[in-house]
Design a protein around this motif. Structure first.
Motif, PDB file in Angstrom:
ATOM      1  N   GLY A 153      81.529 -13.452  49.185  1.00 46.94           N
ATOM      2  CA  GLY A 153      80.158 -13.700  49.643  1.00 46.94           C
ATOM      3  C   GLY A 153      79.485 -14.794  48.839  1.00 46.94           C
ATOM      4  O   GLY A 153      78.627 -14.516  47.991  1.00 46.94           O
ATOM      5  N   THR A 154      79.840 -16.039  49.109  1.00 47.28           N
ATOM      6  CA  THR A 154      79.288 -17.175  48.356  1.00 47.28           C
ATOM      7  C   THR A 154      77.801 -17.367  48.628  1.00 47.28           C
ATOM      8  O   THR A 154      77.014 -17.605  47.715  1.00 47.28           O
ATOM      9  N   PHE A 155      77.413 -17.306  49.895  1.00 43.01           N
ATOM     10  CA  PHE A 155      76.057 -17.554  50.390  1.00 43.01           C
ATOM     11  C   PHE A 155      75.513 -18.860  49.801  1.00 43.01           C
ATOM     12  O   PHE A 155      76.143 -19.913  49.969  1.00 43.01           O
ATOM     13  N   ASN A 156      74.387 -18.833  49.072  1.00 45.62           N
ATOM     14  CA  ASN A 156      73.810 -20.067  48.540  1.00 45.62           C
ATOM     15  C   ASN A 156      74.358 -20.459  47.171  1.00 45.62           C
ATOM     16  O   ASN A 156      73.896 -21.434  46.571  1.00 45.62           O
ATOM     17  N   GLY A 157      75.289 -19.697  46.652  1.00 46.24           N
ATOM     18  CA  GLY A 157      76.036 -20.136  45.478  1.00 46.24           C
ATOM     19  C   GLY A 157      75.472 -19.791  44.120  1.00 46.24           C
ATOM     20  O   GLY A 157      76.039 -20.191  43.106  1.00 46.24           O
ATOM     21  N   TRP A 158      74.380 -19.006  44.059  1.00 48.00           N
ATOM     22  CA  TRP A 158      73.814 -18.728  42.740  1.00 48.00           C
ATOM     23  C   TRP A 158      74.694 -17.782  41.940  1.00 48.00           C
ATOM     24  O   TRP A 158      74.837 -17.934  40.726  1.00 48.00           O
ATOM     25  N   GLY A 159      75.305 -16.808  42.600  1.00 47.67           N
ATOM     26  CA  GLY A 159      76.279 -15.973  41.898  1.00 47.67           C
ATOM     27  C   GLY A 159      77.472 -16.786  41.456  1.00 47.67           C
ATOM     28  O   GLY A 159      77.985 -16.622  40.339  1.00 47.67           O
ATOM     29  N   THR A 160      77.924 -17.682  42.318  1.00 41.90           N
ATOM     30  CA  THR A 160      79.041 -18.558  41.990  1.00 41.90           C
ATOM     31  C   THR A 160      78.716 -19.403  40.765  1.00 41.90           C
ATOM     32  O   THR A 160      79.564 -19.600  39.881  1.00 41.90           O
ATOM     33  N   LEU A 161      77.488 -19.905  40.718  1.00 38.00           N
ATOM     34  CA  LEU A 161      77.082 -20.739  39.593  1.00 38.00           C
ATOM     35  C   LEU A 161      77.076 -19.945  38.290  1.00 38.00           C
ATOM     36  O   LEU A 161      77.523 -20.445  37.246  1.00 38.00           O
TER      37      LEU A 161
END
Length: 203
Positions: free
Chosen positions: A58-66
């Motif tokens: 669940g990448t979505f807008n990428g804040w967790g990824t960041l």
């Protein structure tokens, strides 16, 4: 705070909440991204465990990824993030952070059924009904290394009181499938987070 570059919004202004969740004390970037407080926790947990192979669903807008990528800079790690939608928010990453992320456009479940990767850390933030299946595949296929941490978002026990988004199914299925198999820390505030750990050794 790790994430200071946004004008963070009050979480309670983005989602319905009950008073027990104390959502006015949390901040989020938008209506779908993980709360800043939990992003900081994800970052700290990856750094503290020195996780190198990191999964996000669940990448979505990428804040967790960041958050995971910034931690990976400190652990010599790499983030594999899965989403069925194309990711279009790459401007939030520095070149060094983006180098440590594989953005994979796919359904998480078939990917996990076929991958040869093994993970030190997993953050499950896809559609709620899919997360029990994701964790089932991860555990049954032995894709989580001993002592790996798994963080699962949107687990507040209060959610079914105001929003039936699959949370009632998740809150029923999770204990029936994983009780006694994982150690679980339940953080119920705001949208909630489970922090789970695979035992050091299999029984």
């Amino acid at each position: 705070m790790l994430f200071d570059e946004l004008d963070w919004l009050i979480e309670a202004s983005q989602h319905a909440h009950v008073p027990e969740e104390r959502a006015t004390e949390f901040r989020s970037a938008d209506g779908g991204s993980t709360e800043r407080e939990y992003l900081n926790l994800l970052y700290a947990l990856v750094c503290a465990t020195k996780a190198r192979t990191i999964l996000e669903t669940g990448t979505f807008n990428g804040w967790g990824t960041l958050a995971l990528a910034r931690a990976a800079l400190r652990t010599d790690g790499h983030v594999y993030t899965l989403d069925t939608n194309p990711f279009g928010n790459g401007s939030i990453f520095s070149a060094e952070e983006a180098r440590l992320v594989s953005f994979i456009r796919t359904d998480s479940r078939p990917f996990l059924r076929s991958t040869a990767l093994h993970f030190d850390f997993a953050f499950l933030d896809s559609d709620l009904p899919a997360r029990v299946e994701e964790l089932t595949v991860l555990t049954e296929r032995g894709l989580l290394r001993p002592a790996a941490l798994i963080c699962i978002h949107d687990t507040s026990r209060h959610r079914p009181k105001y929003r039936d988004d699959g949370s009632s199914h998740f809150l029923k299925e999770f204990p029936s499938r994983f009780s006694g198999k994982l150690m679980v820390l339940d953080l119920p505030l705001s949208r909630g987070l489970y922090v789970c750990q695979v035992p050091w050794r299999s029984e």
